[in-house]
Design a protein around this motif. Structure first.
Motif, short mmCIF file in Angstrom:
data_model
loop_
_atom_site.label_atom_id
_atom_site.label_comp_id
_atom_site.label_asym_id
_atom_site.label_seq_id
_atom_site.Cartn_x
_atom_site.Cartn_y
_atom_site.Cartn_z
N CYS A 99 37.81 39.34 52.52
CA CYS A 99 36.88 38.88 51.51
C CYS A 99 37.31 39.41 50.15
O CYS A 99 37.62 40.60 49.99
N LEU A 100 37.32 38.55 49.16
CA LEU A 100 37.72 38.94 47.82
C LEU A 100 36.82 40.02 47.22
O LEU A 100 37.26 40.82 46.41
N LYS A 101 35.58 40.06 47.66
CA LYS A 101 34.61 40.96 47.05
C LYS A 101 34.44 42.26 47.81
O LYS A 101 34.59 43.35 47.26
N CYS A 102 34.16 42.17 49.12
CA CYS A 102 33.84 43.39 49.89
C CYS A 102 35.01 43.88 50.73
O CYS A 102 34.99 45.02 51.21
N LEU B 212 35.68 34.30 50.48
CA LEU B 212 34.57 35.24 50.51
C LEU B 212 33.95 35.20 51.89
O LEU B 212 33.92 34.16 52.54
N CYS C 295 28.83 37.62 51.03
CA CYS C 295 29.18 37.68 49.60
C CYS C 295 29.06 36.31 48.95
O CYS C 295 28.65 36.19 47.79
N SER D 178 27.95 39.38 40.88
CA SER D 178 29.30 38.98 40.45
C SER D 178 29.98 40.01 39.56
O SER D 178 31.19 39.96 39.36
N ASP E 292 30.83 43.28 39.68
CA ASP E 292 31.93 44.12 40.18
C ASP E 292 33.21 43.31 40.36
O ASP E 292 34.30 43.79 40.05
N LEU E 293 33.07 42.10 40.86
CA LEU E 293 34.23 41.24 41.09
C LEU E 293 34.92 40.90 39.78
O LEU E 293 36.15 40.97 39.67
N TYR F 239 38.57 42.33 38.02
CA TYR F 239 39.61 41.42 37.54
C TYR F 239 40.02 41.75 36.11
O TYR F 239 41.20 41.75 35.77
N ARG G 40 43.07 43.66 39.23
CA ARG G 40 42.92 42.79 40.39
C ARG G 40 43.40 41.38 40.04
O ARG G 40 42.69 40.40 40.23
N LEU H 260 43.32 38.11 42.24
CA LEU H 260 42.17 37.21 42.33
C LEU H 260 42.41 35.89 41.59
O LEU H 260 41.65 34.94 41.75
#
Length: 264
Positions: A31-34, A53, A57, A109, A111-112, A116, A121, A124
């Protein structure tokens, strides 16, 4: 997989799928987020199995779309018709023609996006570009060139990359639309805008942007898509749009990864 580009188009897609399955087997997509491992069938929650994701998420993010203001993209609580404008755009039409963002900038959103922008990051980028393409499908049919919001050279030196330029270049690769990363320049450094209010942001970016002198002749009559990462008050994209219009752009559309939703 560069050698795939030399093959006949009819053979590329099957081979890409084979390579994608092999990559999933060696490096399970996360997952891109978690960071949790996600099943390949979850690839619809993003931009491919390695741009995905997890369901949790995905559901946490607020993706934007209709109904919304036909100009700035501000979401409406109910459908007011395809050409309806919000109060702000009715009272003071923006310098741009239309704006659209992928998702709401909020706690889910933040933190994601900050990872970046400030935590390298850059991996992404492909997923974000795929999201931009999906969200901006209507805008992308009516533009000639993609232009990112520029960073001042001093900020670029410290950050090492311009996230808006990365998004613009990746979006150009996906769509085939030409990208001019240096069409706009930031001719003076500005304060960071994170804690500035609307009027302070407007004053902060006033006069900060210009069309690159070597690009000015080619701007006349062009339909421009301006790409940024986050729209907060709209001061930055509005200032850029004004400069592009003054330089001869026929239209200026705006596409962003996220936007802060203003209370109506």
């Amino acid at each position: 997989m560069a050698f795939l580009e030399t093959m006949r188009p009819s053979l590329r897609s099957p081979l890409r799928r084979v390579f994608a399955r092999a990559l999933d087997a060696v490096l399970p997509p996360r997952c891109l987020k978690c960071g949790l491992v996600v099943a390949t069938q979850s690839s619809s929650h993003g931009g491919g199995s390695h741009g995905a994701l997890c369901p949790s998420c995905w559901q946490g993010l607020s993706f934007l779309g209709s109904p919304c203001c036909a100009c700035c993209g501000q979401p409406f609580d109910f459908d007011m018709g395809p050409d309806a404008l919000c109060g702000a755009c009715t009272q003071t039409p923006p310098a741009f023609d239309r704006a659209q963002a992928v998702m709401r900038y909020d706690e889910a959103s933040r933190d994601l996006i900050l990872a970046y922008k400030h935590a390298d990051r850059t991996s992404l980028t492909p997923a974000f570009a795929a999201w931009l393409k999906r969200a901006g499908e209507e805008l992308l049919t009516e533009v000639d060139v993609i232009v990112p919001v520029p960073l001042h050279w001093s900020r670029l030196f410290s950050r090492r990359y311009n996230q808006a330029a990365l998004l613009a270049m990746a979006l150009g690769e996906l769509t085939g639309i030409p990208v001019q990363p240096d069409l706009l320049i930031r001719r003076r450094a500005t304060k960071k805008q994170g804690h500035l209010g609307r009027l302070a942001r407007q004053r902060n970016v006033a006069g900060a942007f210009a069309v690159h002198p070597r690009r000015l002749a080619g701007l006349a009559g062009r339909r421009v898509l301006l790409v940024d990462d986050v729209i907060t008050t709209g001061a930055t994209v509005t200032n850029c749009a004004k400069i592009l219009r003054q330089g001869g752009a026929a239209t200026v559309e705006v596409l962003a990864l996220a936007r802060v939703i203003q209370a109506l």
